[in-house]
Every structure is written in structure tokens, then in C-alpha cells.
Design an enzyme around this catalytic site. Structure first.
Site, PDB file in Angstrom:
ATOM      1  N   GLU A 272      47.252  46.235  33.291  1.00  0.00           N
ATOM      2  CA  GLU A 272      46.014  45.510  32.844  1.00  0.00           C
ATOM      3  C   GLU A 272      44.919  46.584  32.772  1.00  0.00           C
ATOM      4  O   GLU A 272      44.975  47.610  33.315  1.00  0.00           O
ATOM      5  CB  GLU A 272      45.746  44.578  34.112  1.00  0.00           C
ATOM      6  CG  GLU A 272      44.263  43.777  33.489  1.00  0.00           C
ATOM      7  CD  GLU A 272      44.085  42.540  34.632  1.00  0.00           C
ATOM      8  OE1 GLU A 272      44.999  42.411  35.718  1.00  0.00           O
ATOM      9  OE2 GLU A 272      43.008  41.724  34.408  1.00  0.00           O
TER      10      GLU A 272
ATOM     11  N   GLU B  28      53.243  38.250  38.760  1.00  0.00           N
ATOM     12  CA  GLU B  28      52.279  39.158  39.476  1.00  0.00           C
ATOM     13  C   GLU B  28      52.545  38.811  41.200  1.00  0.00           C
ATOM     14  O   GLU B  28      52.645  37.720  41.497  1.00  0.00           O
ATOM     15  CB  GLU B  28      50.834  38.590  39.452  1.00  0.00           C
ATOM     16  CG  GLU B  28      50.334  39.010  38.207  1.00  0.00           C
ATOM     17  CD  GLU B  28      48.882  38.592  37.881  1.00  0.00           C
ATOM     18  OE1 GLU B  28      48.174  38.900  38.950  1.00  0.00           O
ATOM     19  OE2 GLU B  28      48.227  38.449  37.128  1.00  0.00           O
TER      20      GLU B  28
ATOM     21  N   ASN C  99      43.506  38.710  34.546  1.00  0.00           N
ATOM     22  CA  ASN C  99      42.183  38.290  34.202  1.00  0.00           C
ATOM     23  C   ASN C  99      41.684  38.659  32.781  1.00  0.00           C
ATOM     24  O   ASN C  99      40.590  37.986  32.000  1.00  0.00           O
ATOM     25  CB  ASN C  99      41.234  38.391  35.149  1.00  0.00           C
ATOM     26  CG  ASN C  99      41.612  37.594  36.466  1.00  0.00           C
ATOM     27  OD1 ASN C  99      42.558  36.579  36.377  1.00  0.00           O
ATOM     28  ND2 ASN C  99      41.331  38.058  37.602  1.00  0.00           N
TER      29      ASN C  99
ATOM     30  N   GLN D 274      50.167  46.041  40.626  1.00  0.00           N
ATOM     31  CA  GLN D 274      50.285  46.422  39.314  1.00  0.00           C
ATOM     32  C   GLN D 274      50.977  47.719  39.144  1.00  0.00           C
ATOM     33  O   GLN D 274      51.827  48.089  40.203  1.00  0.00           O
ATOM     34  CB  GLN D 274      49.027  46.526  38.713  1.00  0.00           C
ATOM     35  CG  GLN D 274      48.063  45.289  38.380  1.00  0.00           C
ATOM     36  CD  GLN D 274      46.878  45.097  37.524  1.00  0.00           C
ATOM     37  OE1 GLN D 274      46.750  45.932  36.898  1.00  0.00           O
ATOM     38  NE2 GLN D 274      46.105  44.012  37.544  1.00  0.00           N
TER      39      GLN D 274
ATOM     40  N   TYR E 209      50.060  37.337  46.314  1.00  0.00           N
ATOM     41  CA  TYR E 209      49.409  38.376  46.835  1.00  0.00           C
ATOM     42  C   TYR E 209      49.343  38.232  48.263  1.00  0.00           C
ATOM     43  O   TYR E 209      49.116  37.254  48.710  1.00  0.00           O
ATOM     44  CB  TYR E 209      48.000  38.960  46.559  1.00  0.00           C
ATOM     45  CG  TYR E 209      48.148  39.519  44.790  1.00  0.00           C
ATOM     46  CD1 TYR E 209      48.362  40.455  44.450  1.00  0.00           C
ATOM     47  CD2 TYR E 209      47.828  38.297  43.729  1.00  0.00           C
ATOM     48  CE1 TYR E 209      48.571  40.922  43.056  1.00  0.00           C
ATOM     49  CE2 TYR E 209      47.687  38.927  42.361  1.00  0.00           C
ATOM     50  CZ  TYR E 209      48.216  40.055  42.233  1.00  0.00           C
ATOM     51  OH  TYR E 209      48.133  40.617  40.759  1.00  0.00           O
TER      52      TYR E 209
ATOM     53  N   ASN F  60      46.719  33.393  31.454  1.00  0.00           N
ATOM     54  CA  ASN F  60      46.747  33.993  32.508  1.00  0.00           C
ATOM     55  C   ASN F  60      46.000  33.236  33.504  1.00  0.00           C
ATOM     56  O   ASN F  60      44.996  32.863  33.193  1.00  0.00           O
ATOM     57  CB  ASN F  60      46.321  35.314  32.776  1.00  0.00           C
ATOM     58  CG  ASN F  60      46.400  35.894  34.002  1.00  0.00           C
ATOM     59  OD1 ASN F  60      47.473  36.204  34.527  1.00  0.00           O
ATOM     60  ND2 ASN F  60      45.124  36.076  34.628  1.00  0.00           N
ATOM     61  N   GLU F  61      46.901  32.691  34.765  1.00  0.00           N
ATOM     62  CA  GLU F  61      46.114  31.956  35.749  1.00  0.00           C
ATOM     63  C   GLU F  61      45.036  31.149  35.137  1.00  0.00           C
ATOM     64  O   GLU F  61      44.019  31.229  35.856  1.00  0.00           O
ATOM     65  CB  GLU F  61      45.480  32.984  36.779  1.00  0.00           C
ATOM     66  CG  GLU F  61      46.426  34.051  37.444  1.00  0.00           C
ATOM     67  CD  GLU F  61      46.072  34.621  38.567  1.00  0.00           C
ATOM     68  OE1 GLU F  61      44.877  34.903  38.801  1.00  0.00           O
ATOM     69  OE2 GLU F  61      46.755  35.369  39.337  1.00  0.00           O
TER      70      GLU F  61
HETATM   71  O1  AHR Z   1      46.184  41.674  39.652  1.00  0.00           O
HETATM   72  C1  AHR Z   1      44.985  41.531  39.739  1.00  0.00           C
HETATM   73  C2  AHR Z   1      44.639  40.247  39.336  1.00  0.00           C
HETATM   74  O2  AHR Z   1      45.281  39.274  40.034  1.00  0.00           O
HETATM   75  C3  AHR Z   1      44.943  39.664  37.833  1.00  0.00           C
HETATM   76  O3  AHR Z   1      43.966  40.179  37.056  1.00  0.00           O
HETATM   77  C4  AHR Z   1      44.814  38.314  38.022  1.00  0.00           C
HETATM   78  O4  AHR Z   1      45.794  37.550  37.016  1.00  0.00           O
HETATM   79  C5  AHR Z   1      45.286  38.095  39.458  1.00  0.00           C
HETATM   80  O5  AHR Z   1      44.066  37.146  39.901  1.00  0.00           O
END
Ligand code: AHR
Length: 517
Positions: free
Chosen positions: A39, A304, A84, A366, A256, A184-185
Site C-alpha cells: 500500500e 489482508e 484505505n 503488508q 488482524y 477496499n473495506e
Molecule cells: O493494512 C493496513 C490497513 O488495514 C489497510 O489500509 C486497510 O485496508 C485495513 O484497515
């Protein structure tokens, strides 16, 4: 109880034998499960993969030491350019002569984007690395027309204004991007252009239909939930797919994990959440298939996933962005990973492989500097974080067919969220040259003696070719700029009796055993 009895009982408790037996087949492993994610964020691109003044920089300004590490990591596809970031991105800013590219504000990360790296430069970098591009289009602040423009610029082989511009920018032949993310999201209130599921579903369907008219060969990913804990989780997937079922191939999942409140044991079983996440998304998307009487199966793109120390213990966001003048490439999300984080990452990979029949794409989020397996210092070295090791070993050794393993007698751990959980998690893979067994011991306290029965594979004549373990007496040990090689995989001792392998997994450990001719 006498001291001696107590000691004996403790030893018995702490050294339990897990009997692991290869059983059924899960499915073929799509190499794209070993994807990464880059990103435009912090020092990922600028002062990360690209640093013209670095001694190792090539003629395009890419750090060759970073390229070598990305190759060693073994990422197959790379999702780009966000995240994002993509929800405010104008892709045209990143093409044409670099000196005339605009500087823009990146609202997602409160930074200035210089656009010195765009589609052409990133594709060159990917060619050097040997990975495939997976592109995301902006459905946050933009619409179908701009997605079509980008697709035409990237993939079309015809004489048009966009393809002439592409040729004038040095690329007469198409980039041929196969996988495309529709935003995205979009379920996240933090996302530029955030929508509810119905509005996003309709927009994604319109974009997908138009994009397929332009290039019917592409594969499309609709946005799923940005976490299993999202309030709309489940209903989001169902509603989005009610609009897009015929138009897309994948639904995305993002997850995450982090240790909270010093609860190491709870953190170590994070993969149980991933397992539930996959099962629940599969149930939701198959419900939509059933409603339609369709045998089409929407696959999961877990695009992700990682450990990310996102929240402080009081629940606030760690490192919340402050207005400090829209910097270029600030140090953001530069988490330092320890051995326990590496075990969690390895266990998450085991879990994704256990779902190879439906998880057909995934991206470690990432890659460089930003919640990353690879770190760099401007003008200085690049090094492997602890999480690098389970990923590179799994990508190298975990190909072919995923096989389930039945586990009996393993130590148990108690989780506030998931109840009574096996400390040992495992999966096997078989390909034309051999078999790999991946194992995690998720207990903070107990050693697991492991016996692996390979008789179902008829592997009696096959030798142990290599065996590695990631563990440390101090599970908070990490690789740092000062001590970049503090943690590395160690050779694992494995003994063999016929079809049964014997090994010992200390607490907080991840391991792989490779059997090959
Ligand atoms: O990976 C960091 C962020 O996490 C990304 O930009 C977003 O898609 C997610 O919330």
C-alpha cells in the site's frame, strides 16, 4: 500432594504426546494464498522498496537488497495500491513523466503522496521480484467510469486513447492484470466513501458487469467484512452477494490480531478466530448460492491478514494519526514482531491451508516497513522480522494438495473467547516431490511431544529432507536494526520409526518437516 508427586504430575502435565495422523484431502492449494500486499502508506513504497539514494538502488531507484528479500519470502501475488489509500487514489496521477506528476493529500494516512511510483514503476518492480499484480480500484471516491479507464489502460490490446497513452509511457503491451478488487473495506466507517451493504453491492455489481464487458478474463473480488468483529459481519456478505453473486468470483476477508493486556495465551490461539471467520463466510456465501439454486461457489480472498498492534490496551487506536503537516513517507505502523507473533503468523497460515478448498487467494498485510516481514533503514540495511520465517518456509514447502491431520492427546489451552482449544494445530501438504507437515504449539507453558503417523501417505521410504523450528526461550525476542539476526529458524530434530515421526515442540513454537526423495 508431596513435592515429588507435584513435580511428577507437573512433568506429566507439561509433556503430553500429541498423536497426529494424516487423514483426508482438503483441496488443491492455489499458489495465490501466498500473496502479499503493498500500500502507499508510510515508508512502504518511498524509503522502503524505493530509495534512489540507497547504495543498493538499481537504475530505477529500487533497493536490490529489498528485492532479494521479497524473492526469498516467496510472495506469489501482490495486492496494490491499497488498502484505505485506494479509496482516495487517482491512478492517472501515477502515470506519465514523473516531474509533472501531482503531489496529493492522502486522507487515509494524513500524508502527502508524491506519485513518483505508479502503475508502471510498480509493475517493473514486480517483474524484478517475480510476483503477479492484483489491482484494487477506487470505489470510495470514484465510480465505474474510472475503474473502466484503469482496466482499459492496464489490460486492453486495441488502439485507443488510453492504450496510446500507455505506449507513450513506455508500455505498448498490456499489463494483463488478472485479479481485481472492487474497492477496499467498504463496510468500514473509516473508509472514504463508506457505504451500507446494499449501496456497495449495487455499485460493485455495476462496476463488475462493466469491467467484464471490457475484459471477460478478469477475476473479481467483492469487499467482504473488514473483520469478524464488525457489527455487520455476516449480513454484509449476504447482502453484497445478493447483488453481485453472478458478477464476482471472490469475497474478501480481512483479519488482524494482536496481544492485548499481556494475555499471551489468548493471543496465541488467534487462528481459531480465522477458522471461524472462514467457516462463517463460507456459510453466508453458500446461503446466497442456495437461495438462487446455484452450484457456483464464491471463493474467499483473505487479502489482508497479519498481526498488527493496532489498539492500545484501553481500546484506543495505537498511533492514531495526528495532523503534523501532511508528511511524505512518515514512519507509520512500523510494528516490531517477536517470536510469539511469528508463531501466530505460522498458525494463521496453517489455518488458511486447512481451508484450501475455499480460500483461493490471500495476502499477508503488508510487505515492507508497514506491519511487515521486511524492515529497512534509509541508507542502511534491510532485515527479516520474525514473521518472515514461517511465511517463507510455508510458501516454499507448502504447495500441491492440502491434507487434514487428526490430532489426539495434545495439551489443551483454555481461551476466554474460544473455550477449550488444542494447543497443537497442524496441516500437511503433498506435491510431486514430497510431503510437508506444518505444526504450531500454541501453549505458553506446555511442551508437546508429537508423533506423526504418515501411513496414509505410503511415505515409508521417504526421508526427512529438512525440518525447521521457530521458537526461543524468550518468546518476546525480536530482530531489530541493532540485532537483525537475533531470531532465525533452527534445525529441528526429528526421529523416525517406520511411518511415525517423533519430535518435540516446546511452548510457543512453529515448525515444518519436509519429507522428500
Ligand atoms: O493494512 C493496513 C490497513 O488495514 C489497510 O489500509 C486497510 O485496508 C485495513 O484497515
Amino acid at each position: 500432594m508431596s513435592d515429588a508427586d507435584e513435580r511428577a504430575s507437573k512433568e506429566e502435565r507439561e509433556i503430553m504426546t500429541a498423536r497426529v495422523r494424516v487423514s483426508g484431502v482438503v483441496g488443491e492449494i492455489d499458489p495465490r494464498v501466498y500473496g502479499g500486499f503493498v500500500e502507499h502508506l508510510g515508508r512502504h513504497i518511498y524509503d522502503g522498496i524505493h530509495e534512489s539514494a540507497h547504495p543498493s538502488a538499481d537504475e530505477e531507484g529500487f533497493r536490490t537488497d529489498v528485492i532479494a528479500l521479497v524473492q526469498e519470502l516467496g510472495v506469489t501475488t501482490i495486492r496494490y495500491p491499497g488498502g484505505n489509500f485506494v479509496s482516495g487514489y487517482r491512478w492517472e496521477d501515477g502515470i506519465g513523466p514523473r516531474e509533472s506528476r501531482p503531489r496529493r493529500l492522502d486522507l487515509a494516512w494524513r500524508s502527502t503522496e508524491t506519485n513518483q511510483v505508479g502503475l508502471h514503476e510498480f509493475s517493473h518492480w514486480l517483474e524484478k521480484v517475480g510476483s503477479d499484480l492484483m489491482l484494487a480500484v477506487n470505489l470510495g471516491t470514484r465510480d465505474v467510469a474510472e475503474a473502466l479507464d484503469l482496466l482499459e489502460y492496464a489490460n486492453v490490446d486495441a488502439d485507443t486513447a488510453w492504450t496510446r497513452e500507455r505506449a507513450a509511457n513506455g508500455r505498448p503491451t498490456p499489463f494483463g492484470v488478472r485479479m481485481w478488487c472492487l474497492g477496499n473495506e467498504m463496510d468500514g466507517p473509516w473508509q472514504l466513501g463508506h457505504r451500507n451493504a446494499e449501496d456497495y453491492g449495487k455499485l460493485a455489481s455495476r462496476a463488475a458487469k462493466a469491467m467484464r464487458m471490457l475484459d471477460p478474463t478478469i477475476e473479481l473480488v467483492a469487499c467482504g467484512s473488514s473483520g469478524r468483529d464488525m457489527p455487520t459481519f455476516g449480513s454484509w456478505e449476504r447482502e453484497v452477494l445478493r447483488h453481485t453473486f453472478d458478477d464476482v468470483d471472490f469475497i474478501s476477508c480481512h483479519a488482524y490480531y494482536q496481544e492485548r493486556g499481556g494475555e499471551a495465551q489468548e493471543f496465541l490461539v488467534s487462528a481459531v478466530d480465522t477458522d471461524l471467520f472462514v467457516r462463517e463466510v463460507v456459510a453466508a456465501v453458500d446461503e446466497v448460492a442456495a437461495e438462487r439454486g446455484s452450484d457456483k461457489r464464491i471463493m474467499l480472498s483473505f487479502d489482508e491478514w497479519n498481526v498488527w498492534y493496532q489498539f492500545a490496551d484501553d481500546g484506543t487506536k495505537a498511533g492514531d494519526l495526528v495532523d503534523d503537516g501532511w508528511p511524505v513517507a512518515p514512519r507509520l505502523l512500523e510494528d516490531q514482531y517477536n517470536v510469539m507473533d511469528a508463531v501466530v503468523v505460522g498458525d494463521l497460515l496453517i489455518t488458511l491451508l486447512q481451508h484450501s478448498d475455499r480460500v483461493r487467494s490471500a495476502s499477508l498485510a503488508q510487505l515492507v516497513n508497514v506491519i511487515a516481514p521486511i524492515m529497512t533503514e534509509p541508507g542502511g540495511p534491510a532485515w527479516r522480522q520474525t514473521t518472515f520465517f514461517p511465511f517463507s518456509l510455508t510458501s516454499r514447502l507448502g504447495r500441491g494438495t492440502a491434507r487434514t491431520l487428526e490430532i489426539e492427546g495434545a495439551p489443551r489451552v483454555q481461551s476466554a473467547r474460544f473455550g477449550d482449544v488444542s494447543a497443537v494445530n497442524a496441516v500437511a501438504t503433498t506435491d510431486e516431490t514430497g510431503t510437508s507437515v506444518f505444526l504450531a504449539n500454541r501453549s505458553v507453558a506446555e511442551t508437546a511431544e508429537v508423533q506423526i503417523d504418515l501411513s496414509a501417505l505410503g511415505a515409508a521410504s521417504v526421508a526427512v529432507a529438512e525440518a525447521w523450528i521457530v521458537t526461543d526461550a524468550d518468546y518476546r525476542a525480536a530482530n531489530t536494526l541493532a540485532e537483525p539476526e537475533r531470531v532465525a529458524p533452527q534445525a529441528l530434530s526429528v526421529t523416525r520409526e517406520g511411518d511415525v515421526l517423533h519430535l518435540s515442540l516446546p511452548p510457543v513454537a512453529w515448525a515444518v518437516i519436509r519429507l522428500a526423495d
